[in-house]
Design an enzyme around this catalytic site. Sequence first.
Site, PDB file in Angstrom:
ATOM      1  N   GLU A  74       9.090  50.849  40.899  1.00  0.00           N
ATOM      2  CA  GLU A  74       9.857  51.918  41.523  1.00  0.00           C
ATOM      3  C   GLU A  74      10.526  51.431  42.806  1.00  0.00           C
ATOM      4  OE1 GLU A  74      10.503  54.760  40.211  1.00  0.00           O
ATOM      5  OE2 GLU A  74       9.004  54.911  38.610  1.00  0.00           O
ATOM      6  N   ASP A 110       7.367  44.331  38.569  1.00  0.00           N
ATOM      7  CA  ASP A 110       7.750  44.170  37.165  1.00  0.00           C
ATOM      8  C   ASP A 110       6.509  43.891  36.302  1.00  0.00           C
ATOM      9  OD1 ASP A 110       8.817  43.542  34.722  1.00  0.00           O
ATOM     10  OD2 ASP A 110       9.931  41.774  35.416  1.00  0.00           O
ATOM     11  N   TYR A 234      17.593  56.890  15.797  1.00  0.00           N
ATOM     12  CA  TYR A 234      16.330  56.648  16.483  1.00  0.00           C
ATOM     13  C   TYR A 234      15.368  55.866  15.590  1.00  0.00           C
ATOM     14  CZ  TYR A 234      12.637  57.068  19.866  1.00  0.00           C
ATOM     15  OH  TYR A 234      11.666  56.749  20.781  1.00  0.00           O
ATOM     16  N   LYS A 243       9.641  50.388  17.701  1.00  0.00           N
ATOM     17  CA  LYS A 243       8.448  51.236  17.553  1.00  0.00           C
ATOM     18  C   LYS A 243       7.593  50.762  16.378  1.00  0.00           C
ATOM     19  CE  LYS A 243       9.412  54.039  20.964  1.00  0.00           C
ATOM     20  NZ  LYS A 243       8.683  53.912  22.237  1.00  0.00           N
TER      21      LYS A 243
END
EC number: 1.3.1.9
Length: 396
Positions: A74, A110, A234, A243
């Site tokens: 972040e 990272d 997707y 995925k």
Amino acid sequence: MIIEPRMRGFICLTAHPKGAEQNVKNQIEYIKSKGAIAGAKKVLVIGASTGFGLASRITSAFGSDAATIGVFFEKPPVEGKTASPGWYNSAAFETEAHKAGLYAKSINGDAFSNEIKRETLDLIKADLGQVDLVIYSLASPVRTNPNTGILHRSTLKPIGQTFTNKTVDFHTGKVSEVSIAPANEEDVDNTVAVMGGEDWAMWIDALKAENLLADGAVTVAYSYIGPSLTEAVYRKGTIGRAKDHLEETAFTITDSLNSIGGKAYVSVNKALVTQASSAIPVIPLYISLLYKIMKEEGIHEGCIEQIQRLFQDRLYNGSEVPVDEKGRIRIDDWEMRDDVQAKVAALWIEATTENLPEIGDLAGYKNDFLNLFGFAFDGVDYNAEANELVQVESIK
């Protein structure tokens, strides 16, 4: 400074620290309201600052009194410029965890890199000894492979042929047609390298090599399948290949954890408003219609409701973890109910710019999107001066 949302496409360039704090407090109160979960006591969350990762950290800490280490990447604040929302979420989480007497430390960097892995392993070794749950919830468009130095960029493309369907600009409410050209093999390979299971396996291998996984340790990564409406772009597209790889990796990891009685799972979760999903054509329209139906049926869930149910009813239910025929935990079961999907499909055909406010829940979508960045929460005075220089207690 007075902080207002500044939009650029599907991202917001500002984040509100008080709104993020309210977001975290709301999730904590929800977990407390649902009662204790007989879950893990020492938890590592990789990708801990937003969405399902943040919800997993909150559920572990406030549902099971777990010590948590959160890893995320972040942007800290600088004077006159806000941090990224996950920074403020993590700051608020640590504050609330410490108030409750819970161990909570965070590492910002990272997570794909060997350096951050090393820093995390050292912290576990020094403070916790071992962990008994590892949540893998990274969402990134790019990854540098730490062994090869190659930078991979994921793409969002169909495979085989151009995809054309409806989508909506959730800022304006305009429903239009979008076409996406098909991927080539390089696109597929790069997307798998970023979003597949390689890095998850590297984390588990590193933890296991240094005896940092407790006997019976569980690791969970998050995935999504979705309906036939979105599958071309997707689940049957480049992301779907990634995925598939992630889900295959669960079996490889489970094999590697046999010696300690450990297990790896992929949890297939519900479609939710995230920065990532907002960038995917077709998905915002699908979610707008889905939300309308699931709210009417009384089965709508956000991240925290999903993860609480995952932990309470699936992972730590006192008996065997229920999985589908491919070994996946299905917490998308309410979304994928036949009656819900039939209603979405019917509304999809009807959806236009003019009728979407009535037949869909675009207002709910927009509100959830603003919530990601700490905006649009009840109980926060957005006209008041806010301190943008909030720090995460454990990060010096």
